[in-house]
Design a protein around this motif. Structure first.
Motif, PDB file in Angstrom:
ATOM      1  N   PHE A   1      32.048  64.767  52.038  1.00 13.74           N
ATOM      2  CA  PHE A   1      33.499  64.007  51.340  1.00 13.74           C
ATOM      3  C   PHE A   1      32.638  64.039  50.040  1.00 13.74           C
ATOM      4  CE2 PHE A   1      36.377  60.659  49.865  1.00 13.74           C
ATOM      5  CZ  PHE A   1      38.037  61.726  49.663  1.00 13.74           C
ATOM      6  N   GLN A   2      31.611  62.594  50.203  1.00  6.62           N
ATOM      7  CA  GLN A   2      31.131  62.067  48.833  1.00  6.62           C
ATOM      8  C   GLN A   2      30.167  63.809  47.295  1.00  6.62           C
ATOM      9  OE1 GLN A   2      31.276  59.182  47.215  1.00  6.62           O
ATOM     10  NE2 GLN A   2      32.563  58.589  49.089  1.00  6.62           N
ATOM     11  N   ARG A   3      29.862  64.709  48.134  1.00 12.63           N
ATOM     12  CA  ARG A   3      29.518  66.000  47.561  1.00 12.63           C
ATOM     13  C   ARG A   3      30.637  66.694  47.253  1.00 12.63           C
ATOM     14  NH1 ARG A   3      26.995  66.008  52.073  1.00 12.63           N
ATOM     15  NH2 ARG A   3      24.293  65.310  51.736  1.00 12.63           N
TER      16      ARG A   3
ATOM     17  N   VAL B   1      38.884  69.764  39.297  1.00 12.10           N
ATOM     18  CA  VAL B   1      40.131  69.595  40.824  1.00 12.10           C
ATOM     19  C   VAL B   1      40.720  68.307  41.201  1.00 12.10           C
ATOM     20  CG1 VAL B   1      39.838  70.021  43.222  1.00 12.10           C
ATOM     21  CG2 VAL B   1      38.274  71.859  41.491  1.00 12.10           C
ATOM     22  N   GLU B   2      41.737  68.710  41.078  1.00 14.67           N
ATOM     23  CA  GLU B   2      42.082  67.102  41.288  1.00 14.67           C
ATOM     24  C   GLU B   2      42.483  66.761  43.077  1.00 14.67           C
ATOM     25  OE1 GLU B   2      46.289  64.961  41.123  1.00 14.67           O
ATOM     26  OE2 GLU B   2      46.091  66.103  40.025  1.00 14.67           O
ATOM     27  N   LEU B   3      41.868  65.734  43.393  1.00 11.52           N
ATOM     28  CA  LEU B   3      41.713  65.340  44.246  1.00 11.52           C
ATOM     29  C   LEU B   3      42.331  63.509  44.879  1.00 11.52           C
ATOM     30  CD1 LEU B   3      40.004  65.993  47.380  1.00 11.52           C
ATOM     31  CD2 LEU B   3      37.741  64.867  46.917  1.00 11.52           C
ATOM     32  N   SER B   4      43.251  64.010  45.360  1.00 12.11           N
ATOM     33  CA  SER B   4      44.279  62.592  45.467  1.00 12.11           C
ATOM     34  C   SER B   4      43.524  62.504  46.669  1.00 12.11           C
ATOM     35  CB  SER B   4      45.404  63.176  45.952  1.00 12.11           C
ATOM     36  OG  SER B   4      46.120  64.494  46.876  1.00 12.11           O
ATOM     37  N   GLU B   5      42.853  62.886  48.019  1.00  5.80           N
ATOM     38  CA  GLU B   5      42.882  61.719  49.413  1.00  5.80           C
ATOM     39  C   GLU B   5      42.088  61.140  48.954  1.00  5.80           C
ATOM     40  OE1 GLU B   5      44.574  66.045  50.320  1.00  5.80           O
ATOM     41  OE2 GLU B   5      42.590  65.040  48.536  1.00  5.80           O
ATOM     42  N   SER B   6      41.638  60.105  49.592  1.00  2.00           N
ATOM     43  CA  SER B   6      40.639  58.871  49.309  1.00  2.00           C
ATOM     44  C   SER B   6      39.961  58.861  50.720  1.00  2.00           C
ATOM     45  CB  SER B   6      41.425  57.540  49.292  1.00  2.00           C
ATOM     46  OG  SER B   6      42.189  57.061  50.598  1.00  2.00           O
TER      47      SER B   6
END
Length: 131
Positions: free
Chosen positions: A60-62, A72-77
């Motif tokens: 997930f960190q990568r 790229v928009e990443l809305s997940e936390s």
């Protein structure tokens, strides 16, 4: 025989990539070499098998770093949210008929659909279906 598109990786190209190019380096799954592959890694995150929760944390960190690099928009936390459909879409990635206009708008924003702020609910559904 299917033809190779410019974004598909051949087996040879994939083999030449360093382990660090992958979200899951030990199993060499989900390359993060361009925006398309980053989006694919986000969508398929929960389909990767035989990896530990620690490997998922690291993947997930990568993915977050690659998403930032390629815009790229990443809305997940959290990685626990990856691969799960938003309230506005079905697992098929088509808009839900019972989604609210606000949910459809949020999904349109996530996908970068132009003109979304002036669209009606029906127009948002159509725009999301066509993409």
């Amino acid at each position: 025989m299917a033809t190779k598109t410019q974004h598909q990786l051949s087996a040879a190209e994939r083999d030449e990539m360093s382990d660090s190019t992958f979200a899951f380096p030990r199993v060499r799954k989900e390359p993060l070499n361009d925006a398309r592959h980053v989006r694919n890694a986000i969508a398929r995150f929960d389909q990767v098998r035989d990896v530990s929760d620690k490997e998922r944390d690291e993947a997930f960190q990568r993915i977050k770093r690659a998403a930032k690099k390629f815009g790229v928009e990443l809305s997940e936390s959290s990685w626990h949210e990856l691969g799960k459909p938003s309230p506005a879409r079905k697992s098929s990635d088509k808009p839900r008929d019972d989604a609210s206009k606000e949910q459809l708008y949020a999904e349109a924003k996530r996908r970068g659909i132009a003109g979304r702020s002036t669209m009606t609910k029906a127009e948002l559904q159509r725009a999301l279906r066509d993409r």
